[in-house]
Design an enzyme around this catalytic site. Structure first.
Site, PDB file in Angstrom:
ATOM      1  N   GLY A  61      14.876  43.154 -32.582  1.00  0.00           N
ATOM      2  CA  GLY A  61      13.835  43.693 -33.305  1.00  0.00           C
ATOM      3  C   GLY A  61      13.413  43.656 -34.176  1.00  0.00           C
ATOM      4  N   TYR A 106       0.042  53.690 -24.726  1.00  0.00           N
ATOM      5  CA  TYR A 106       1.416  53.080 -25.161  1.00  0.00           C
ATOM      6  C   TYR A 106       2.218  55.045 -26.011  1.00  0.00           C
ATOM      7  CZ  TYR A 106       3.943  52.706 -29.891  1.00  0.00           C
ATOM      8  OH  TYR A 106       4.783  52.634 -31.066  1.00  0.00           O
TER       9      TYR A 106
END
Length: 293
Positions: free
Chosen positions: A10, A125
């Site tokens: 990532g 989130y």
């Protein structure tokens, strides 16, 4: 020290792998293909196989808007996945670093958020990331929770790269000027994490680049540095706008600025100013023009 890094492919994970390696640690970088954190059995198998001294947990569900309609997906990765990592870390006695977010707050405060302020996430989130914080505390003994914000780096997509592309293509670019936060360069965050894991100073930390700005002010500086350091021709006229002009599925916090109280009181070195981080980021991009052209 042996470090296992989840989400190693990532945006943040790649820089954490690089900085940890430069610091002389033995690094085990686990991509999603190497380690599916939602698979409890695999998590335990991988962690007990490597027996790291510390796990830096960068893997996460970060699609803020998509999470609003994918509640199960967000909680599966950010809550259950983190539980699996925390339980595996505890099994081998490893320290655990959980990367969290400014989205755990409601974004309505008139001043920067302290580590010990009450959380009040307003999005799926944010709620799923806070659930991950709870899992970290509940299932692991030796933990660091590191909340960060507005992350940008060389690897993957981010706001800086998007603005560089739009700035070269669009005649007019409107950017929100009523959301305030602290941009954070992944390299600076990774260096902070390297310093942190060598200590026993466990707890919650706010770690972003110092200073703050609005998205509009951030974009102004992005364009200034792009012209200076990259020699880019920015065609766009930049214009401030309000959040209401750009409705999104997930609510954006008006104030994402976080106070670095824990860094100070624990005697740790704070992160540099965001403008300094952005300048060094541009110099890195200059060496790899394919990343922005």
């Amino acid at each position: 020290m042996k470090i296992l890094i989840t989400g190693a492919q990532g945006q943040l994970g790649q820089d954490v792998v690089a900085i940890c390696s430069q610091a002389g640690f033995e690094v085990v970088g686990c991509s999603r293909a190497d380690l599916d954190i939602t698979d409890e059995a695999q998590c335990l198998q991988v962690v007990t196989g490597h027996r790291p001294d510390c796990i830096i947990h960068c893997a996460a569900y970060t699609a803020v808007d998509a999470a609003e309609s994918d509640i199960d997906g967000a909680f599966l990765v950010n809550a259950i996945g983190t539980r699996n990592v925390a339980m595996a870390a505890e099994q081998v006695g490893a320290k655990l670093v959980y990367i969290s977010t400014d989205y755990v707050f409601n974004g309505e405060s008139g001043k920067p958020y302290l580590e010990y302020d009450l959380v009040d996430p307003q999005t799926v989130y944010g709620k799923s990331k806070y659930a991950g914080e709870q899992m970290t505390r509940d299932f692991c003994t030796r933990w660091f929770i590191v909340r960060t914000s507005w992350v940008f780096g060389l690897h993957g997509g981010n706001f800086v790269k998007t603005m560089l592309r739009l700035g070269q293509d669009k005649p007019l670019l409107q950017v929100v000027n009523d959301q305030k936060g602290s941009p954070t360069y992944t390299v600076d965050l990774a260096r902070f994490l390297v310093n942190l894991i060598t200590t026993e100073k466990y707890g919650i930390y706010h770690a972003s680049n110092s200073g703050s700005c609005t998205w509009y002010e951030f974009t102004e500086m992005i364009f200034t540095e792009a012209k200076k350091e990259l020699g880019l021709s920015i065609a766009a006229t930049l214009q401030p706008c309000s959040t209401e002009q750009f409705p999104r599925p997930a609510k954006r916090p008006s104030n994402s600025v976080m106070e670095h109280l824990a860094i100070r009181v624990n005697g740790l070195e704070d992160l540099p100013h965001w403008k300094d981080g952005l300048r060094r980021f541009m110099l890195e991009m200059k060496q790899q023009p394919d990343l922005y052209l």
